[in-house]
Scaffold this motif. Structure first.
Motif, PDB file in Angstrom:
ATOM      1  N   LEU A  64       0.835  -1.292  -0.104  1.00 42.21           N
ATOM      2  CA  LEU A  64      -0.003  -0.046  -0.050  1.00 42.21           C
ATOM      3  C   LEU A  64       1.007   1.208  -0.127  1.00 42.21           C
ATOM      4  O   LEU A  64       1.874   1.331   0.890  1.00 42.21           O
ATOM      5  CB  LEU A  64      -0.820  -0.034   1.211  1.00 42.21           C
ATOM      6  CG  LEU A  64      -1.934   1.047   1.376  1.00 42.21           C
ATOM      7  CD1 LEU A  64      -2.994   1.061   0.391  1.00 42.21           C
ATOM      8  CD2 LEU A  64      -2.418   1.074   2.762  1.00 42.21           C
ATOM      9  N   ARG A  65       0.570   2.206  -0.990  1.00 39.54           N
ATOM     10  CA  ARG A  65       1.577   3.420  -0.844  1.00 39.54           C
ATOM     11  C   ARG A  65       0.552   4.731  -1.068  1.00 39.54           C
ATOM     12  O   ARG A  65      -0.260   4.512  -1.768  1.00 39.54           O
ATOM     13  CB  ARG A  65       2.556   3.392  -2.031  1.00 39.54           C
ATOM     14  CG  ARG A  65       2.104   3.026  -3.421  1.00 39.54           C
ATOM     15  CD  ARG A  65       3.274   2.848  -4.456  1.00 39.54           C
ATOM     16  NE  ARG A  65       2.812   2.957  -5.627  1.00 39.54           N
ATOM     17  CZ  ARG A  65       2.592   1.849  -6.639  1.00 39.54           C
ATOM     18  NH1 ARG A  65       2.533   0.712  -5.788  1.00 39.54           N
ATOM     19  NH2 ARG A  65       2.285   2.075  -7.738  1.00 39.54           N
ATOM     20  N   TYR A  66       1.175   5.764  -0.525  1.00 35.93           N
ATOM     21  CA  TYR A  66       0.504   7.082  -0.864  1.00 35.93           C
ATOM     22  C   TYR A  66       1.300   7.782  -1.791  1.00 35.93           C
ATOM     23  O   TYR A  66       2.327   8.182  -1.358  1.00 35.93           O
ATOM     24  CB  TYR A  66       0.198   7.561   0.477  1.00 35.93           C
ATOM     25  CG  TYR A  66      -0.286   9.296   0.304  1.00 35.93           C
ATOM     26  CD1 TYR A  66      -1.273   9.644  -0.400  1.00 35.93           C
ATOM     27  CD2 TYR A  66       0.658  10.067   1.177  1.00 35.93           C
ATOM     28  CE1 TYR A  66      -1.472  11.043  -0.489  1.00 35.93           C
ATOM     29  CE2 TYR A  66       0.166  11.500   1.288  1.00 35.93           C
ATOM     30  CZ  TYR A  66      -0.699  11.910   0.499  1.00 35.93           C
ATOM     31  OH  TYR A  66      -1.082  13.251   0.487  1.00 35.93           O
ATOM     32  N   GLU A  67       0.851   8.279  -2.859  1.00 39.68           N
ATOM     33  CA  GLU A  67       1.668   9.185  -3.780  1.00 39.68           C
ATOM     34  C   GLU A  67       1.085  10.659  -3.736  1.00 39.68           C
ATOM     35  O   GLU A  67      -0.189  10.594  -4.003  1.00 39.68           O
ATOM     36  CB  GLU A  67       1.655   8.579  -5.350  1.00 39.68           C
ATOM     37  CG  GLU A  67       2.044   6.898  -5.258  1.00 39.68           C
ATOM     38  CD  GLU A  67       2.003   6.265  -6.645  1.00 39.68           C
ATOM     39  OE1 GLU A  67       1.717   7.099  -7.561  1.00 39.68           O
ATOM     40  OE2 GLU A  67       2.585   5.273  -6.812  1.00 39.68           O
ATOM     41  N   SER A  68       1.987  11.533  -3.751  1.00 39.80           N
ATOM     42  CA  SER A  68       1.604  12.759  -3.794  1.00 39.80           C
ATOM     43  C   SER A  68       2.322  13.850  -4.590  1.00 39.80           C
ATOM     44  O   SER A  68       3.678  13.521  -4.416  1.00 39.80           O
ATOM     45  CB  SER A  68       1.210  13.305  -2.421  1.00 39.80           C
ATOM     46  OG  SER A  68       2.617  13.313  -1.789  1.00 39.80           O
TER      47      SER A  68
END
Length: 514
Positions: A64-68
């Motif tokens: 799971l990754r959060y990209e911004s």
């Protein structure tokens, strides 16, 4: 990001380009005689890899990754069978439980694996990227190359290039990948970036973990084990105080129980005054954490309890749930005060200092070796379990079953502690057998405790005038059901014990010891 099994995902072995056009075009030169490459704008973004503290997602093959970046924020879940993406309207707050994740395919994918645990950042990376278009001799775009270079916590930069073919041009993308791989500058990576970063974090955790090794002095081995348990206690304090998820308190309590058992069974290898203070403070900590954990268990199992009702309904337990939440709020105030107290802080500091001094000293020759300690203490603990198990009958007092459960738990903790110096195969078989007995003992104990606890809760709710008639009837039905399950578990226990008492188990215990 392409999966590592995809031949269109490549790792570049050259020096980081950091988005500079010259080095990137030079790296693509092996395919330049067939295709013309045109670079897009340089972009910077951050990618945060998330997991539960016990790495549940990684163990299930998920990431799971959060990209911004300046334009968007997105949550991405990767699995062997595909990728799910959920766009975010606002920056997320971590840690987050499954129900706190934005609704969508990502939450649906990772929620079951998370269970009751919260995800939080494990590794935060900075990414510099460019999109590069590949055109053929007819000046038509046949593929888009996504060049990414990621860094994290001062680690070496990882450069990956993934090729995304346009419809009808898959052969061209494969040709480009082949030409680049043949140059020797690019290779098909063995792991995804997520796996690389998460494995790196896991390796750091293992490296910091105190470990018992063969040939240690007995006092050093005991101190090493206790240092490991202290690490687990301290590691779970912040999550418990912040109420991130209920398992932080559970893991803290397990470390406390293990510490108490090790002190009781092997503490004579350490200075007497140190053991006396440690036992006293660990008992205080255990007592301080018990009420909240007991209430957590009820709240976690409330929906399952509702399925046991044959007359009542889930709504009939609403008043019970409200009461549990109220009691938990009160209990947590005491718990947090204890964990934030000077008493706890000073004990942790002095406990660590004293244990570290023993480990650093190399130990005392008079204490003997860890192998001698393992042989002696496991045999004694095993005999205690056998003695109490032989006294179990279908109609014996519940105190005997409870005593057997405590002795079995102590033996289990010893087996776990001395695992590094035991023969692995028979050790695994003994632990497996013991786990089965412990499960049944737990069912017996849970039936008795829960049946009695429900009556206590009902009395408290009556005192507070917070229980409807329907709620009290439903709780009575549950209490009767637990009493019946306890009787059934007692019969199962009587049937299971001969298997643990048999000669084959005794031979395995003897064979596993150093």
């Amino acid at each position: 990001m392409a999966d590592v099994s995809d031949p269109l995902s490549l790792e570049w072995g050259g020096r980081p380009a950091r988005g500079a056009p010259g080095p990137m075009l030079a790296a693509l030169e092996p395919a330049a005689h067939r295709y013309r490459f045109q670079q897009g704008a340089r972009r910077r973004s951050s990618v945060t890899y998330l997991d539960t503290v016990d790495r549940r997602l990684r163990k299930k093959g998920l990431s799971l990754r959060y990209e911004s970046d300046s334009d968007s924020e997105v949550l991405v879940a990767s699995a062997p069978d595909g990728i799910d993406t959920t766009e975010l309207g606002e920056a997320p707050v971590w840690p987050a439980l499954a129900e706190q994740l934005p609704a969508g395919s990502v939450a649906d994918r990772v929620g079951p694996a998370m269970w009751v645990r919260a995800v939080a950042p494990v590794v935060e990376t900075e990414v510099v990227s460019r999109e590069i278009t590949a055109r053929n001799e007819d000046d038509k775009i046949v593929a888009r190359l996504h060049w990414q270079e990621a860094t994290a916590n001062g680690s070496p930069t990882l450069a990956r290039v993934s090729l995304d073919p346009l419809r009808g041009y898959a052969a061209d993308a494969e040709r480009i990948a082949r030409l680049l791989a043949d140059s020797g500058e690019f290779v098909v990576p063995e792991r995804s970036l997520a796996e690389v970063w998460l494995r790196h974090a896991a390796d750091d955790e293992v490296e910091r973990r105190p470990t018992i090794t063969a040939g240690m002095r007995a006092d050093v081995a005991v101190a090493t084990a206790l240092l490991g348990f202290l690490d687990a206690i301290e590691r779970n304090v912040a999550g418990t105080i912040d109420d991130v998820d209920t398992e932080f308190l559970h893991d803290l309590r397990v470390a406390v129980r293990r510490s108490r058992s090790v002190l009781k069974l092997t503490g004579d290898a350490l200075p007497e005054r140190l053991v006396a203070r440690g036992a006293r403070e660990l008992k205080w900590l255990g007592d301080a954490t018990t009420p909240t954990r007991d209430l957590d268990v009820y709240l976690l199992e409330l929906d399952e309890l509702a399925t046991r009702l044959t007359v009542g309904t889930r709504a009939d337990l609403d008043d019970f749930a409200t009461h549990l939440h109220w009691e938990r709020t009160v209990a947590r105030r005491s718990l947090v005060r204890a964990l934030q107290s000077k008493r706890f802080e000073r004990w942790c500091e002095s406990w660590r200092q004293s244990l570290t001094e023993i480990v650093s000293s190399g130990g005392s020759e008079q204490s003997g070796s860890v192998e001698e300690l393992a042989r002696d203490r496991v045999r004694v603990a095993y005999k205690r379990v056998l003695k109490r198990a032989n006294a179990i009958t279908p109609d014996c007092p519940g105190e005997r079953v409870h005593s057997l459960r405590k002795r079995a738990k102590e033996l289990r903790y010893l087996l776990e502690m001395f695992a590094p110096v035991c023969d692995r195969k028979p050790h695994r078989a003994v632990v497996k057998n013991l786990k089965r007995v412990q499960d049944i003992l737990g069912a017996v104990q849970d039936g008795e405790v829960q049946s009695a606890s429900l009556r206590v809760f009902a009395e408290r709710m009556l005192d507070r005038r917070s229980a409807s008639a329907a709620t009290l009837l439903a709780m009575g039905e549950l209490s009767a059901g637990f009493a019946g399950e306890q009787r059934q578990a007692r019969d199962e226990l009587t049937d299971a014990l001969p298997g643990f008492l048999g000669s084959s188990v005794h031979k395995r215990v003897t064979a596993m010891l150093p």
